[in-house]
Structures are given as C-alpha cells and as structure tokens.
Design a protein around this motif. Structure first.
Motif, mmCIF file in Angstrom:
data_model
loop_
_atom_site.group_PDB
_atom_site.id
_atom_site.type_symbol
_atom_site.label_atom_id
_atom_site.label_comp_id
_atom_site.label_asym_id
_atom_site.label_seq_id
_atom_site.Cartn_x
_atom_site.Cartn_y
_atom_site.Cartn_z
ATOM 1 N N PHE A 369 0.782 -1.240 0.000
ATOM 2 C CA PHE A 369 0.000 0.000 0.000
ATOM 3 C C PHE A 369 0.816 1.295 0.000
ATOM 4 O O PHE A 369 0.275 2.360 -0.287
ATOM 5 C CB PHE A 369 -0.931 0.020 1.216
ATOM 6 N N ALA A 370 2.114 1.243 0.364
ATOM 7 C CA ALA A 370 2.871 2.485 0.552
ATOM 8 C C ALA A 370 3.947 2.719 -0.493
ATOM 9 O O ALA A 370 4.478 3.825 -0.568
ATOM 10 C CB ALA A 370 3.510 2.505 1.946
ATOM 11 N N ALA A 373 2.976 5.472 -2.704
ATOM 12 C CA ALA A 373 1.853 6.236 -2.158
ATOM 13 C C ALA A 373 2.398 7.383 -1.305
ATOM 14 O O ALA A 373 3.555 7.778 -1.430
ATOM 15 C CB ALA A 373 0.942 5.319 -1.343
ATOM 16 N N ALA A 452 -0.361 0.487 -5.055
ATOM 17 C CA ALA A 452 0.306 1.788 -5.164
ATOM 18 C C ALA A 452 0.887 1.930 -6.568
ATOM 19 O O ALA A 452 0.371 1.332 -7.515
ATOM 20 C CB ALA A 452 1.379 1.919 -4.083
ATOM 21 N N SER A 453 1.976 2.696 -6.716
ATOM 22 C CA SER A 453 2.442 3.024 -8.063
ATOM 23 C C SER A 453 3.868 2.583 -8.384
ATOM 24 O O SER A 453 4.300 2.705 -9.519
ATOM 25 C CB SER A 453 2.343 4.542 -8.275
ATOM 26 N N SER A 458 7.849 -2.171 -4.358
ATOM 27 C CA SER A 458 6.938 -3.132 -3.733
ATOM 28 C C SER A 458 7.582 -4.508 -3.659
ATOM 29 O O SER A 458 7.529 -5.195 -2.629
ATOM 30 C CB SER A 458 5.627 -3.206 -4.510
#
Length: 489
Positions: A369-370, A373, A452-453, A458
C-alpha cells in the motif's frame, strides 16, 4: 561476606559490585563504535575531495573497516573465554584510539585506510566482548535490561552518527571526528580495566595467564571462521559494485564456503577446537543466530530502500527523509531496554514472535500500500517496523546468551554477533541489487495486493517480508523462558 557471596567466584563478585559502571563503559563503547562507522559515511565526499581520489579508491575507507570488523568479532569472542575480558576490551579500545589518531593525522588516502583497518581491529572487540561481559557478569534471568541497553546504544549511534558527522565536519573538518574518537576511547580504558570481568584462573578448566591462553587458542579454526565471514562480506560488497556474476564476487563466496567447510572439519578433529561441535547442535543457539541474521538483513535492508523510495518516488529532501526515519530510531532506542527486561520476566520467545509478526506486517503493508503512495504511509510502516525490531533485538540476544554454557558464552556470543553483523551487511546489498533487477525488468508487482504506483519497490519490500517470515519460523526454536538454572526450552 554472606554465605551466598562466598559461593560466588571472584569474577562474579567483581561483576556484581561494578554492574552499573560496566554498563556505562560497554554502552558508551558500543555507542562510540557505531558512531565511528556511521559518521564516516557522511564525510566520504570530503575525504575524496581532500585526497583527490576516485570513488572506488575512497570506498576502501568503508570496505576495509567492515572486512576487518567482521573478521575480528568471532576471534575476540573466543579470547573472552580464554583470557582476561577486561584487559582484552581495554586493548580493543587502545587499538581503536590508535587507529583513530592515525586517521586524523593521515597525510594520504592509503594511510587513512590503514588507520581505518587498525580502528576496526580494535572496534571489533567492543560488540563481541561487550555482550560477553554482560553474560559473564550477570546471572541468567537478569541480563535482559542490560542487553537491551547495549542494543539501544546501537540504535542511538546509528541515528546520531550522520548528524554528528555533518555538524562536526561543517565546524572543524572531518579530522576532528577522529580526534574525538581518540579522546572518548582513551577515557574508557581505565573504566574497562576496573569494571569488566576478568577470568578466574584455572576455573572450569580455563587456562591461567596469557601464554596458556595462547596455547589453547585454535588458530587454524579461528582464522578459517573469521576469514570465511570476511570473504562472504567482501563478496557481497563487490557484488553490489561490479555485479554478483563477476569473478571477484562469486570467487569470494566460493572461498568463503571452502573456509567454512575447513572450519567444520577442524572443530571435529582438533584436540582443543576453536569451538566445540556441540555448539552447532544447540537448537536454541542456532535459532537465535538465524533469527538475528535474518532480522538484521531485513531491518538494515529497509533502511537502504526507504530513503531511495522517499527520494526517487516521493521527491523528499534529505531533511524530509530524516524526519520520516527519526521516530523509528527513537522507538528502538527507548523500547530495546524495556523489551530486554520483559524477556527476563516472560521469556524471549513470545516477545520475539510478536515482534516479528509486527515487523512482517509492516514490511508487507509498505509493499502492498505504501510503495509509491503518500510518505505518511511509508512513515507509518517504518514506525511499525521499528516497534517490531525493538521487540526482537534484545530478547534474541538474551535468548542466545541463555542458551550458552558459561565456558562458551564468549565464543558463542562472538559468533552470534558476527552473524548479526553479516546480516546487516548482506541486507542492503541484496535489497538494492534486487531493486535494480526489478526496475530493469519493468514488470508488474509480485505482491497480489499491490495498490500503489512503484512495483519495483513493492517487490523489494516483499523480499524483506519473506525474510521476516523465515525469521519467524526460526524463532520458534528459541527458549520459552529463561532464568537461573533453567535449561529447558
């Protein structure tokens, strides 16, 4: 003198009378040792500029230190079981001070590197003998708080070092940092001679005197283990620079494996081995050592990935990155002694398992998730990671110490600290290399929950999550409870 006091050895009585001073000396020495490693990272550009050297040449200021440090830790651990711990610790401080003086006065880069090698020859005594001093001076079940303070000083040094290096260099130049180390190390020598335990001559079959200790020191076994560790670390550092497929990198790993095999053969056949083979059949000790290695692998690896993530993806400045990392450093420094004390009361296994679960969830949350982000999400993940690490760090060291007999506590904790240090060396190199590979592949994220991006980051944090899961499995082998006379699981 009470009957209970009379039953203690001279070493144990000295340890009891001087516990507070012992902790002041060891905690301060560890702090100085860590500062000496971390502030140099900040001043490398200044050193390169002053000597007109290339980046590769200047890199030996750090690499030379790390290699000798890795080699020295297990050797000093064995010395702690054979000879006066206080005198050996004082010798380490003296070498650290002498090496620092050589660095401060070095007129050329090669002499600066030589000074750093001398520094490492002394500084490697500090973690090995510091943890052994606590294990020998304090009874099982009473070491947690002390080991937590030692662990806390590591976290404090890692947080303070870069700031101190930048401030002092800006005011007085980088040479002043080494002069400061000379002063601090020299001031600790009298306290080390007074407060740290020695060796009760002839007790438990230990050699009496320096020459007897030398005769009992298994040089081939000790050097093969130490050089194996050094070559493994060299292979990692070179792999990060020139690639793990380079002959220098994989050749170092092959040589390290050969020396490790020789070490295994040597301890089974030597009449007075560096360490008895029984140590490597000690399930609780092996569990603590593997857990410590994997935990440092993941923790230090994350402290390489997070600044890269925040800088490259979130666009934060160095100050912003420091603000994200600072709360976690405070958590580790404050909670490590508390966690150590709780491990005495409730046993290390439960705390370590809880800490690893928190750590793993935090790494997974950053991966899912981070990564790409908000920086706030990264900060929350790092805070959780630091909480988990604080719950794992000192209880694992306490579990390692509790799993060892008194006669092997020095060499055992030396090996534990060696693996702990190697984990911190392998983690950043492997994490950064894996990140580069995934960035080059340009593929999607491996994490099925990725939302996320930045897929490559990740994946790198997912690798650290896997490391924490393997550490969790290993930690099931730790002792449930510790205390005087408690030898059970």
């Amino acid at each position: 003198m009470s009957p209970a006091e009379g039953a203690l050895t001279a070493e144990e009585r000295v340890g009891q009378r001087n516990t507070r001073l012992l902790l002041v000396v060891v905690v301060t020495a560890i702090l100085i040792s860590v500062l000496n490693q971390t502030f140099v990272n900040v001043v490398v550009p200044d050193i390169r500029s002053d000597y007109g050297a290339t980046q590769g040449q200047t890199g030996w200021v750090i690499t030379g230190y790390l290699l000798v440090f890795a080699v020295g830790i297990p050797l000093y651990g064995r010395i702690a079981d054979l000879y006066s711990l206080s005198r050996t610790f004082a010798l380490g401080l003296l070498l650290l001070a002498a090496g620092s003086l050589a660095c401060a006065l070095a007129p050329s880069l090669p002499l600066l590197v030589a000074g750093r090698i001398l520094q490492a020859a002394g500084a490697s005594a500090i973690p090995a003998l510091g943890f052994a001093a606590v294990a020998k001076a304090l009874p099982e079940g009473s070491r947690g708080m002390a080991l937590g303070l030692l662990s806390s000083s590591v976290g404090a040094g890692a947080a303070i070092g870069p700031v101190l290096g930048g401030v002092v260099t800006g005011i007085a130049g980088w040479h002043a940092l080494f002069f400061l180390t000379v002063l601090l190390a020299a001031l600790l020598i009298p306290g080390a001679l007074y407060a740290l335990p020695g060796v009760a001559d002839g007790a438990s079959g230990k050699p009496a005197g320096f020459l007897a200790a030398v005769r009992h020191f298994d040089v081939p076994g000790g050097l093969s283990l130490a050089l194996s560790a050094g070559l493994a670390l060299f292979g990692v550092t070179q792999g990060q620079v020139v690639g793990f497929s380079s002959p220098v990198s994989w050749g170092s790993f092959v040589a390290a494996g050969g020396l490790a095999a020789f070490f295994g053969w040597r301890i089974r056949g030597a009449s007075d081995p560096f360490v008895t083979p029984h140590l490597f059949r000690n399930r609780a000790f092996l569990a603590a050592s593997v857990t410590g290695f994997l935990m440092m692998f993941a923790n230090v690896g994350s402290y390489v990935l997070v600044p890269l993530l925040l800088s490259e993806v979130n666009g934060l400045s160095a100050t912003g990155i420091g603000l994200v990392l600072a709360p976690g450093a405070v958590v580790v420094a404050v909670l490590s002694p508390v966690a150590g004390r709780l491990s005495d009361r409730f046993g290390p296994r439960a705390l370590v398992l809880i800490g690893l679960v928190i750590f793993g969830i935090s790494m997974f949350s950053i991966s899912a998730f981070a990564a790409g982000a908000s920086s706030v999400a990264v900060a929350v993940g790092i805070l959780g990671q630091s909480l988990g690490f604080a719950l794992v760090n000192s209880p694992t060291a306490n579990a390692a110490a509790a799993s060892l007999s008194r006669d092997e506590s020095g060499v055992g904790l030396g090996i534990y600290q060696m693996l702990f240090f190697l984990g911190g060396g392998f983690g950043p190199a492997v994490a950064a290399t894996f990140l580069a590979v995934r960035q080059g592949a340009g593929a999607g994220a491996l994490n099925p929950l990725f939302a996320a991006s930045s897929a490559s980051f990740s994946d790198a944090f997912l690798l650290l999550t896997i490391s924490s899961v393997v550490a969790l499995i290993s930690a099931t082998g730790l002792k449930r409870r510790i205390g005087k006379g408690d030898k059970g699981a």
